[in-house]
Design a protein around this motif. Structure first.
Motif, PDB file in Angstrom:
ATOM      1  N   ALA A   1       0.961  -1.389  -0.052  1.00 63.11           N
ATOM      2  CA  ALA A   1       0.183  -0.416   0.016  1.00 63.11           C
ATOM      3  C   ALA A   1       0.707   1.297   0.068  1.00 63.11           C
ATOM      4  N   SER A   2       1.937   0.986  -0.214  1.00 66.25           N
ATOM      5  CA  SER A   2       2.884   2.676   0.274  1.00 66.25           C
ATOM      6  C   SER A   2       2.994   3.081  -1.704  1.00 66.25           C
ATOM      7  N   PRO A   3       1.985   4.220  -1.297  1.00 67.04           N
ATOM      8  CA  PRO A   3       2.052   5.390  -2.230  1.00 67.04           C
ATOM      9  C   PRO A   3       3.340   5.540  -3.294  1.00 67.04           C
ATOM     10  N   ASN A   4       4.142   5.896  -2.323  1.00 68.31           N
ATOM     11  CA  ASN A   4       5.427   6.068  -3.461  1.00 68.31           C
ATOM     12  C   ASN A   4       6.191   4.541  -4.130  1.00 68.31           C
ATOM     13  N   LEU A   5       6.047   3.558  -3.446  1.00 67.83           N
ATOM     14  CA  LEU A   5       5.797   2.762  -5.190  1.00 67.83           C
ATOM     15  C   LEU A   5       4.341   2.350  -5.930  1.00 67.83           C
ATOM     16  N   GLN A   6       3.181   3.207  -5.611  1.00 66.06           N
ATOM     17  CA  GLN A   6       2.234   2.972  -6.721  1.00 66.06           C
ATOM     18  C   GLN A   6       2.273   3.199  -7.766  1.00 66.06           C
TER      19      GLN A   6
ATOM     20  N   ALA B   1      11.450  -0.389 -14.395  1.00 62.95           N
ATOM     21  CA  ALA B   1      11.851  -1.329 -13.369  1.00 62.95           C
ATOM     22  C   ALA B   1      12.355  -1.873 -12.569  1.00 62.95           C
ATOM     23  N   ALA B   2      13.838  -1.356 -12.783  1.00 64.26           N
ATOM     24  CA  ALA B   2      15.025  -0.777 -11.658  1.00 64.26           C
ATOM     25  C   ALA B   2      15.343  -0.078 -10.517  1.00 64.26           C
ATOM     26  N   LEU B   3      14.332   1.240 -11.046  1.00 70.80           N
ATOM     27  CA  LEU B   3      13.550   1.675  -9.418  1.00 70.80           C
ATOM     28  C   LEU B   3      12.674   1.784  -9.286  1.00 70.80           C
ATOM     29  N   LEU B   4      11.883   1.107  -9.743  1.00 73.00           N
ATOM     30  CA  LEU B   4      10.509   0.210  -8.652  1.00 73.00           C
ATOM     31  C   LEU B   4      11.486  -0.577  -7.771  1.00 73.00           C
ATOM     32  N   ASP B   5      12.429  -1.624  -8.364  1.00 73.66           N
ATOM     33  CA  ASP B   5      13.114  -1.904  -7.188  1.00 73.66           C
ATOM     34  C   ASP B   5      13.944  -1.591  -5.968  1.00 73.66           C
ATOM     35  N   PHE B   6      14.713  -0.199  -6.699  1.00 78.27           N
ATOM     36  CA  PHE B   6      14.777   0.053  -5.931  1.00 78.27           C
ATOM     37  C   PHE B   6      13.976   1.225  -4.721  1.00 78.27           C
ATOM     38  N   ALA B   7      13.174   1.481  -5.576  1.00 78.00           N
ATOM     39  CA  ALA B   7      11.869   2.274  -4.812  1.00 78.00           C
ATOM     40  C   ALA B   7      11.227   1.381  -3.071  1.00 78.00           C
ATOM     41  N   ARG B   8      11.558  -0.553  -3.591  1.00 75.67           N
ATOM     42  CA  ARG B   8      10.945  -1.198  -2.926  1.00 75.67           C
ATOM     43  C   ARG B   8      12.855  -1.826  -1.880  1.00 75.67           C
ATOM     44  N   LEU B   9      13.661  -1.457  -2.362  1.00 73.26           N
ATOM     45  CA  LEU B   9      14.820  -1.086  -1.410  1.00 73.26           C
ATOM     46  C   LEU B   9      14.402  -0.887  -0.454  1.00 73.26           C
TER      47      LEU B   9
ATOM     48  N   LEU C   1      23.639  -0.765   5.561  1.00 71.28           N
ATOM     49  CA  LEU C   1      24.085  -1.953   4.893  1.00 71.28           C
ATOM     50  C   LEU C   1      23.417  -2.818   3.259  1.00 71.28           C
ATOM     51  N   ASN C   2      22.513  -3.473   3.857  1.00 71.84           N
ATOM     52  CA  ASN C   2      21.328  -4.001   2.501  1.00 71.84           C
ATOM     53  C   ASN C   2      20.750  -3.072   1.974  1.00 71.84           C
ATOM     54  N   LYS C   3      20.968  -1.941   2.146  1.00 74.49           N
ATOM     55  CA  LYS C   3      19.981  -0.464   1.041  1.00 74.49           C
ATOM     56  C   LYS C   3      21.600  -0.985   0.126  1.00 74.49           C
ATOM     57  N   ALA C   4      23.016  -0.674   0.694  1.00 74.24           N
ATOM     58  CA  ALA C   4      24.024  -0.264  -0.438  1.00 74.24           C
ATOM     59  C   ALA C   4      24.319  -1.449  -1.119  1.00 74.24           C
ATOM     60  N   ILE C   5      24.194  -2.934  -0.460  1.00 75.67           N
ATOM     61  CA  ILE C   5      24.279  -3.357  -1.817  1.00 75.67           C
ATOM     62  C   ILE C   5      23.436  -4.278  -2.596  1.00 75.67           C
ATOM     63  N   GLY C   6      22.111  -3.115  -2.593  1.00 75.32           N
ATOM     64  CA  GLY C   6      21.644  -3.598  -3.370  1.00 75.32           C
ATOM     65  C   GLY C   6      20.445  -4.832  -3.703  1.00 75.32           C
ATOM     66  N   ASN C   7      20.793  -5.748  -1.960  1.00 72.93           N
ATOM     67  CA  ASN C   7      19.682  -6.810  -1.418  1.00 72.93           C
ATOM     68  C   ASN C   7      18.615  -6.399  -1.411  1.00 72.93           C
ATOM     69  N   SER C   8      18.071  -7.465  -2.187  1.00 78.96           N
ATOM     70  CA  SER C   8      16.284  -7.758  -2.042  1.00 78.96           C
ATOM     71  C   SER C   8      16.222  -8.362  -3.286  1.00 78.96           C
ATOM     72  N   SER C   9      14.948  -9.008  -3.346  1.00 75.97           N
ATOM     73  CA  SER C   9      14.692 -10.375  -4.059  1.00 75.97           C
ATOM     74  C   SER C   9      14.961 -10.022  -5.902  1.00 75.97           C
ATOM     75  N   ALA C  10      13.790  -8.619  -6.371  1.00 73.53           N
ATOM     76  CA  ALA C  10      13.713  -8.280  -7.615  1.00 73.53           C
ATOM     77  C   ALA C  10      15.472  -8.030  -7.600  1.00 73.53           C
ATOM     78  N   SER C  11      16.364  -7.383  -7.094  1.00 75.22           N
ATOM     79  CA  SER C  11      17.810  -7.393  -7.795  1.00 75.22           C
ATOM     80  C   SER C  11      18.097  -8.241  -7.723  1.00 75.22           C
ATOM     81  N   ALA C  12      18.290  -9.617  -7.527  1.00 74.18           N
ATOM     82  CA  ALA C  12      18.340 -10.489  -7.001  1.00 74.18           C
ATOM     83  C   ALA C  12      18.324 -11.533  -8.865  1.00 74.18           C
ATOM     84  N   GLU C  13      17.181 -11.577  -9.038  1.00 71.86           N
ATOM     85  CA  GLU C  13      16.535 -11.754 -10.412  1.00 71.86           C
ATOM     86  C   GLU C  13      16.665 -11.588 -11.298  1.00 71.86           C
ATOM     87  N   ALA C  14      17.014  -9.917 -11.422  1.00 71.14           N
ATOM     88  CA  ALA C  14      17.854  -9.036 -12.619  1.00 71.14           C
ATOM     89  C   ALA C  14      19.310  -9.377 -12.554  1.00 71.14           C
ATOM     90  N   LYS C  15      20.015  -9.618 -11.855  1.00 76.04           N
ATOM     91  CA  LYS C  15      21.330  -9.745 -11.663  1.00 76.04           C
ATOM     92  C   LYS C  15      21.363 -11.330 -12.581  1.00 76.04           C
TER      93      LYS C  15
END
Length: 507
Positions: free
Chosen positions: A88-93, A195-203, A493-507
């Motif tokens: 429900a995050s407005p920014n994410l939407q 799509a990358a910016l969406l992943d960044f917003a989720r992270l 730290l997890n934000k700095a290394i880009g740690n998210s499920s979408a990032s892992a799939e994109a890699k």
């Protein structure tokens, strides 16, 4: 069968020949081809580091942290907050809508490669001028400009009539120089960027929720400890008041104690306001009204130090490929490169294949007769001759934009490694400080237990016990601050290394 082809068949052959020539040229694509950049990365986790080597720590490369890293805290409330934020995050939407818009624009770019077909229908009431071009043609053909027959014919032709028209028109611009292909390439890059910016917003959302959550829990813990310390000071003040009334202590000690108590009590209202502020910050992230999360965010018993896994980040080169902002910068560079080809294709001639089949009649009952047909087919060529250098300047502008995107990409990579280094140093330093503060709390607790035992043995007074208790509470407050910072440092730290499920799939 006639041996000499008709004029219509010759024209049709010429149109087909022009079409085949255009198909032969259609394989040419203007502009540079995009080469995927390889982001710079250190060979190991001890390189590209600043600060004292004691902050480097040990980082595993055979595995990486779990993509749902916030679950490492084993906090169901935090898990629920992140889940709600993703839903429900407005920014994410907003960012998700940007992705949808980019996909629609991609479909629009793809449609440019297809023929455009349009159906039309029209009914008009008309009247010809008695002195128009048709009347002049009548005079030329008849060889006379006067006469009763001529006037009667003119009046007859100028009588109002209804014209019925319907038909189909088709046009297709052949992609001679790859303008459509480059436009589609740029549109694909725009989709990848969003799509990358969406992943960044989720992270960012998961990191911001975690950071605000631990700030809130730290504030709640400090409120609880402050209240315990206030209670201890009040008890000490009451004892001093009784001793002063009995003549054992002087009034100076009592007033000094009261001043200290009032100062400590003055710290409580700002902490309560800070608690409300931090709860509202979490509510905004989740798209909730103020107070909507009061039940979920009510104070809980102190959980102590977060139990976090050892740092296993994988290879540094994989981290650079995983960060969503680097992927977004790469996609922007890709799109800027493709747009150069679009601008260059505009300099060269364009060929459109067009055709139409229409029915036209001034009688409604004859509109669909075969004799009412009209048709046309053939190519048209558009050759830009002079535009004041506008098209060439557009090419130069696109090349400069591509260079800007390349510089931005390099800066994004450099900034990424700065953030990673800062996050690693901050997390390691907080771990070391947390260990020292935990030892301090243990020592203060032992001192309090010893003071309690000595008081029971009649060696010291109850005031000494209260002082020991206050020292223990202050040490506990400092440790609570560190525990909260440890959680936020882990999130950073997890934000700095880009740690998210979408990032892992994109890699």
């Amino acid at each position: 069968m006639p041996l000499i082809p008709s004029a219509s068949s010759i024209s049709l052959r010429q149109a087909l020949a022009a079409s085949l020539l255009a198909f032969g040229l259609a394989g040419c694509t203007m502009g540079p081809n995009f080469t995927k950049p390889v982001p710079a990365a250190p060979s190991d986790w001890t390189s590209w580091r600043s600060g004292d080597p004691s902050l480097y720590g040990t980082i595993g490369t055979d595995a990486s942290l779990h993509a749902d890293w916030w679950r490492a805290f084993n906090d169901p409330v935090l898990d629920e907050l992140v889940r709600r934020g993703f839903a429900a995050s407005p920014n994410l939407q907003t960012v998700a809508l940007h992705v949808a818009q980019a996909r629609v624009q991609r479909g629009d770019a793809a449609a440019q490669a297809l023929p455009q077909v349009q159906a039309s229908g029209q009914v008009t009431r008309q009247r010809q001028s008695e002195y128009g071009a048709g009347t002049r043609l009548l005079d030329v053909v008849s060889g006379s400009s006067s006469g009763a027959d001529r006037d009667a014919l003119v009046k007859l032709l100028s009588e109002p009539f209804t014209l019925y028209q319907t038909g189909l028109d088709a046009a297709w611009e052949i992609d001679l120089w790859g303008k459509v292909r480059r436009s589609l390439e740029a549109a694909d890059a725009a989709v990848a960027q969003q799509a990358a910016l969406l992943d960044f917003a989720r992270l960012s959302l998961s990191s911001d929720v975690t950071r605000n959550y631990f700030d809130l829990r730290t504030t709640q813990r400090k409120i609880m400890l402050t209240r315990e310390e206030i209670a201890a000071l009040r008890e000490r003040t009451d004892l001093l008041s009784a001793r002063t009334a009995g003549g054992i202590n002087n009034g100076f000690d009592l007033e000094r104690q009261r001043s200290e108590l009032q100062g400590l009590e003055a710290q409580l209202p700002p902490l309560l306001a800070q608690e409300a502020l931090q709860a509202n910050q979490i509510a905004v992230l989740l798209g909730e009204r103020p107070g909507a999360l009061s039940e979920l965010l009510k104070p809980v018993a102190d959980g102590g130090k977060p139990s976090l896994p050892d740092l296993a980040l994988g290879l540094p080169s994989e981290i650079a490929l995983r960060r969503p902002d680097i992927r977004a910068a790469e996609a922007r560079l890709h799109g800027a490169t493709a747009n150069i080809g679009v601008a260059k294709a505009d300099i060269y001639p364009s060929i459109r294949l067009g055709g139409g089949f229409n029915l036209e009649s001034y009688r409604s009952d004859n509109l669909f007769d075969w004799a009412s047909r009209t048709w046309s087919i053939g190519p048209s060529v558009s050759l830009p001759l002079f535009d004041g250098g506008r098209r060439k300047r557009v090419v130069l502008l696109r090349e400069l934009e591509q260079k800007e995107a390349a510089v931005a990409y390099q800066h994004t990579v450099l900034q990424a490694w700065q953030e990673i280094d800062d996050a690693l140093n901050g997390y390691t330093a907080e771990q070391q400080q947390n260990a020292k503060l935990a030892a301090r709390v243990e020592s203060a607790r032992d001192a309090f237990d010893l003071a309690t035992a000595r008081y029971r043995g009649g060696i010291i007074t109850w005031l000494d016990v209260i002082d020991s208790q206050r020292a223990m509470l202050q040490a506990s407050r400092d440790l609570a601050d560190s525990n909260g910072r440890l959680g936020t440092r882990y999130a950073a730290l997890n934000k700095a290394i880009g740690n998210s499920s979408a990032s892992a799939e994109a890699k």
